[in-house]
Design an enzyme around this catalytic site. Structure first.
Site, PDB file in Angstrom:
ATOM      1  N   CYS A 147       0.837  -1.192   0.000  1.00  0.00           N
ATOM      2  CA  CYS A 147       0.000   0.000   0.000  1.00  0.00           C
ATOM      3  C   CYS A 147       0.879   1.251   0.000  1.00  0.00           C
ATOM      4  O   CYS A 147       1.982   1.249   0.520  1.00  0.00           O
ATOM      5  CB  CYS A 147      -0.907   0.025   1.221  1.00  0.00           C
TER       6      CYS A 147
ATOM      7  N   LYS B  21       6.019  -3.947  -5.091  1.00  0.00           N
ATOM      8  CA  LYS B  21       7.464  -3.717  -5.093  1.00  0.00           C
ATOM      9  C   LYS B  21       8.060  -3.917  -3.711  1.00  0.00           C
ATOM     10  O   LYS B  21       9.078  -4.580  -3.538  1.00  0.00           O
ATOM     11  CB  LYS B  21       7.751  -2.288  -5.581  1.00  0.00           C
TER      12      LYS B  21
ATOM     13  N   ASN C 193      -0.908   1.830   5.724  1.00  0.00           N
ATOM     14  CA  ASN C 193      -0.068   0.820   5.076  1.00  0.00           C
ATOM     15  C   ASN C 193       0.375  -0.144   6.155  1.00  0.00           C
ATOM     16  O   ASN C 193       1.038   0.242   7.114  1.00  0.00           O
ATOM     17  CB  ASN C 193       1.151   1.476   4.415  1.00  0.00           C
ATOM     18  N   GLY C 194       0.009  -1.424   6.018  1.00  0.00           N
ATOM     19  CA  GLY C 194       0.390  -2.420   7.006  1.00  0.00           C
ATOM     20  C   GLY C 194      -0.773  -3.342   7.322  1.00  0.00           C
ATOM     21  O   GLY C 194      -1.750  -3.416   6.571  1.00  0.00           O
TER      22      GLY C 194
ATOM     23  N   HIS D 151      16.683 -36.373 -10.764  1.00  0.00           N
ATOM     24  CA  HIS D 151      15.879 -36.675  -9.579  1.00  0.00           C
ATOM     25  C   HIS D 151      14.465 -36.103  -9.690  1.00  0.00           C
ATOM     26  O   HIS D 151      13.897 -35.631  -8.714  1.00  0.00           O
ATOM     27  CB  HIS D 151      16.583 -36.152  -8.320  1.00  0.00           C
TER      28      HIS D 151
ATOM     29  N   GLU E  58       7.308 -13.511 -12.734  1.00  0.00           N
ATOM     30  CA  GLU E  58       6.774 -12.264 -12.175  1.00  0.00           C
ATOM     31  C   GLU E  58       6.039 -11.427 -13.205  1.00  0.00           C
ATOM     32  O   GLU E  58       4.921 -10.956 -12.948  1.00  0.00           O
ATOM     33  CB  GLU E  58       7.919 -11.402 -11.610  1.00  0.00           C
TER      34      GLU E  58
ATOM     35  N   ARG F   1       4.475   0.403  -6.214  1.00  0.00           N
ATOM     36  CA  ARG F   1       4.472  -0.418  -5.009  1.00  0.00           C
ATOM     37  C   ARG F   1       3.449  -1.552  -5.107  1.00  0.00           C
ATOM     38  O   ARG F   1       3.491  -2.493  -4.320  1.00  0.00           O
ATOM     39  CB  ARG F   1       4.159   0.455  -3.786  1.00  0.00           C
TER      40      ARG F   1
ATOM     41  N   TRP G 151      -3.370  -2.269  -1.603  1.00  0.00           N
ATOM     42  CA  TRP G 151      -3.056  -3.630  -2.052  1.00  0.00           C
ATOM     43  C   TRP G 151      -3.806  -4.557  -1.106  1.00  0.00           C
ATOM     44  O   TRP G 151      -3.510  -4.619   0.080  1.00  0.00           O
ATOM     45  CB  TRP G 151      -1.552  -3.857  -1.982  1.00  0.00           C
TER      46      TRP G 151
ATOM     47  N   SER H  87      16.483 -10.780  -3.615  1.00  0.00           N
ATOM     48  CA  SER H  87      17.599 -10.514  -2.697  1.00  0.00           C
ATOM     49  C   SER H  87      18.228 -11.817  -2.207  1.00  0.00           C
ATOM     50  O   SER H  87      19.452 -11.918  -2.067  1.00  0.00           O
ATOM     51  CB  SER H  87      17.119  -9.671  -1.518  1.00  0.00           C
TER      52      SER H  87
ATOM     53  N   GLU I 172      16.771 -16.818 -10.537  1.00  0.00           N
ATOM     54  CA  GLU I 172      16.388 -15.429 -10.773  1.00  0.00           C
ATOM     55  C   GLU I 172      15.799 -15.233 -12.165  1.00  0.00           C
ATOM     56  O   GLU I 172      14.821 -14.492 -12.341  1.00  0.00           O
ATOM     57  CB  GLU I 172      17.610 -14.518 -10.572  1.00  0.00           C
TER      58      GLU I 172
ATOM     59  N   LYS J  57      12.008 -13.885 -12.889  1.00  0.00           N
ATOM     60  CA  LYS J  57      11.661 -12.715 -13.700  1.00  0.00           C
ATOM     61  C   LYS J  57      10.550 -13.059 -14.705  1.00  0.00           C
ATOM     62  O   LYS J  57       9.598 -12.298 -14.881  1.00  0.00           O
ATOM     63  CB  LYS J  57      12.898 -12.192 -14.461  1.00  0.00           C
TER      64      LYS J  57
END
Length: 686
Positions: free
Chosen positions: A2, A681, A128-129, A580, A564, A33, A101, A380, A557, A561
């Site tokens: 948010c 984001k 926001n939260g 396997h 996403e 965001r 959001w 990350s 990664e 991408k």
């Protein structure tokens, strides 16, 4: 997630149309965001309902599901159907805005913010939260005959504010200040939040507070004399009133920088009260209740403003169609900025070395660590995984990898002899922040690696490194990922700086770091080739990416991408695990990317390619320049050739074609590149 934004002009004449546009543009800056609905509140002097006085501003609320432009259209349509004058001028006005959001309740107008205390809009809140105890609070308020219209956790906040206000003023004499009401509300809230309050009872005032979620205050003095020097650094600057000022509150610096660079990063537990052109800051201590039956009166604190180290140009698209496209192509520059001032070439007898100022006082402690634990989420985490082999090689210290949410779920072991490294682009990732609290409680040395100066992780860790990648607006991280890898490579070089045995290897890596931006610029020339490949894959439903060694992280990664932004199922797989299970998926239809650049695993990857080819796999192979014949017998597969660099930095090169592929796939499939479905984001809730 948010986004919250507010604008208050004091002794500055602004038309209602101007105020609306400032609020709308603030929301546009927060779009990246992630959101599914939006709303604003401004003031009117139309005759209010419920017998309220017509002498004070009456808050109007506009909310709409969908994109911000849908909200803008609906607001102007609603205004056109009333006698609300857009040219009316306000010398003082407080407006709030929000992008939501969805966490509690579906995306809809009634679940959008601002949420209200009820008829008359006595108290309004943008949030926001997540309020974790909202159900208990809701039950209490229902017993007090409050009615609820939304499914949100947020609605309890303005209703609780009204309840506190009514109780504090039962004798009819309004004595409680706006900030006192908010502090009493905070005393009952559990969870993470950043809040901005607006009230009909306190016209032209705003109160903001936070716990866990990010919030900034921007201050712009109108007609300020810039020749007078940095007077804003004086802690008394914020308490000055009567002077013409504009105030901006936001979840994100991106919505403030176009107005002012003078900001205050609001700390957890701080209550910021904007009134009469002055800012008062009160420190609220959780757990302290009422005294003598009156509302609590915590002590005030003084803070000085700081300067934002960013430019408006960083948050504009420039000549690019999308932010993601811009940020992919900015990587040569962002990598240069990441390394600037941190790499020393070495002259005559001086060795090539790395200087990380944020770590220099803690390097000895890190070198003595029992182990180094890297903690992150998503991209990350993948960046840390890419750097792990080099860290193990150069430091000789055991390296552990933890996904933040999993560490918390397991209550994994963290020892006081450990160094815990927290990797987060925003520095506000909820799971990573909770993991940081956990590591601090266990006595570990905590290191932060973030892209955001003043973020919660940057403030709460013992030391750290800022990656200096510049503002990243696209939800799918690109340049921050490559800068994170480079920073962690420099981290490995820094902690092994006293090792003579690894000196030749260290110097080779430093030489390669200097050349890396130029090499990335060369990879970007594959743009058209990746667009052509995307055209071949446009109708596919799945994609597998095989990697190993340094490039297992690249496989994860690259698949992330595609997943996403292109909304295609894609999976990064450790090539050593092929037999396997994953081999069962291979046929002539499923596209498979194999990363087989020159490193210690090259021969093994050649074997993987042969086995996939033997099963009629539809192969796309990424290899080092000149190796096409070694990986594609008889031209049996599509080959992507990339420059060869030091093996530990090859992931920086290899990810770029996959970023370009994901971008072009998304555009060709007609999806939103910068705001992919259901994603945000900055993930500021668990």
């Amino acid at each position: 997630m948010c986004g919250i934004f507010a604008y208050l002009n004091y002794n500055v004449d602004r038309e209602r149309r101007y105020i609306l546009e400032v609020l709308f543009n603030g929301l546009r800056r927060l779009e990246y965001r992630g959101y599914d609905s939006a709303g604003i509140s401004i003031d009117s002097f139309l005759p209010p309902q419920n017998g309220a006085s017509c002498c004070s501003p009456y808050p109007l609320v506009f909310r709409h599901e969908g994109k911000i432009e849908s909200l803008v259209k609906s607001v102007y349509e609603e205004v056109a159907n009333t006698d609300l004058n857009l040219e009316e001028t306000f010398s003082i006005h407080a407006g709030i805005a929000h992008t939501r959001w969805a966490t509690h309740g579906e995306p809809s107008s009634r679940n959008s913010h601002p949420q209200t205390s009820g008829a008359g809009n006595g108290f309004l809140v943008v949030h926001n939260g997540v309020i974790t105890n909202y159900e208990v609070l809701k039950e209490t308020l229902l017993r007090q005959r409050f009615t609820f219209e939304s499914e949100t956790d947020t609605e309890v906040i303005p209703k609780l504010a009204k309840f506190v206000f009514d109780k504090a003023n039962e004798d009819g004499d309004q004595t409680a200040t706006f900030s006192e009401v908010v502090i009493e509300v905070m005393r009952h809230l559990e969870g993470a939040y950043a809040l901005i309050f607006k009230s009909q009872h306190y016209p032209n005032e705003l109160v903001a507070c936070k716990r866990g979620s990010p919030l900034l205050l921007g201050v712009k003095e109108v007609n300020e004399d810039t020749s007078n020097g940095p007077s804003f650094c004086d802690v008394k600057f914020l308490t000055k009133n009567k002077q013409p000022k504009e105030f901006f509150l936001s979840s994100d610096a991106n919505a403030i920088v176009e107005h002012t660079k003078k900001v205050l990063v609001i700390e957890d537990g701080e209550v910021v009260h904007l009134k009469n052109g002055a800012v008062s800051i009160i420190k609220f201590e959780y757990g302290k209740g009422k005294q003598s039956g009156s509302l609590p009166r915590p002590a005030s604190v003084q803070r000085a403003l700081s300067i934002l180290e960013m430019e408006v140009e960083q948050i504009n698209k420039g000549n690019y169609k999308h932010y993601m496209q811009k940020e992919i192509h900015e990587q040569p520059e962002s990598l240069t900025t990441t390394m600037r001032g941190r790499l020393l070439h070495g002259r005559s007898t001086k060795a090539k070395t790395v200087i990380l100022g944020g770590l220099k006082d803690h390097l000895k402690t890190i070198r003595r660590s029992r182990r180094i634990v890297f903690i992150g989420c998503g991209t990350s985490y993948n960046a840390a995984l890419a750097a792990r082999p080099l860290l193990e090689e150069l430091s000789g210290i055991p390296i552990s990898m933890e996904i933040a949410s999993d560490l918390l779920d397991r209550q994994g072991l963290i020892y006081r002899e450990d160094t815990a490294v927290f990797v987060s682009q925003s520095g506000e990732t909820a799971d990573t922040l909770h993991a940081l609290e956990y590591a601090l409680e266990n006595g570990a040395l905590c290191v932060g690696i973030t892209n955001t100066v003043g973020s919660a992780i940057a403030r709460n860790t013992h030391c750290g490194v800022h990656i200096n990648a510049g503002a990243e607006i696209g939800v799918a991280s690109t340049k921050a990922y490559t800068s994170q890898i480079v920073v962690m490579a420099m981290f490995a070089l820094a902690i092994s700086g006293d090792s003579i045995l690894s000196q030749a290897r260290r110097e080779a890596i430093i030489d390669c770091l200097f050349e890396l931006p130029c090499k990335v610029r060369g990879v970007l020339e594959l743009d058209q080739e990746m667009k052509d490949l995307a055209n071949l894959l446009i109708a596919e439903q799945s994609l597998l990416v095989f990697g190993r060694g340094y490039n297992y992280a690249t496989a994860l990664e690259g698949a992330l991408k595609v997943k996403e932004v292109a909304l295609m199922h894609s999976e990064g797989i450790l090539a050593g695990e092929m037999k396997h299970g994953p081999l069962a998926l291979v046929d002539e239809n499923l596209p498979i990317v194999v990363i087989a650049t020159r490193d210690a695993c090259f021969r093994k990857q050649q074997s993987v390619i042969q086995q996939l080819h033997a099963r009629n796999g539809r192969l796309i192979v990424m290899c080092s320049k000149g190796d096409a014949a070694s990986v594609s017998t008889g031209g049996s597969c599509k080959v992507i050739e990339v420059p060869q660099v030091e093996d530990c930095l090859q992931p920086v090169i290899n990810i770029v074609p996959l970023q370009l592929l994901a971008y072009h796939l998304t555009v060709l499939r007609g999806y939103n590149v910068d705001q992919p479905r259901n994603l945000a984001k900055s993930v500021t809730t668990q």
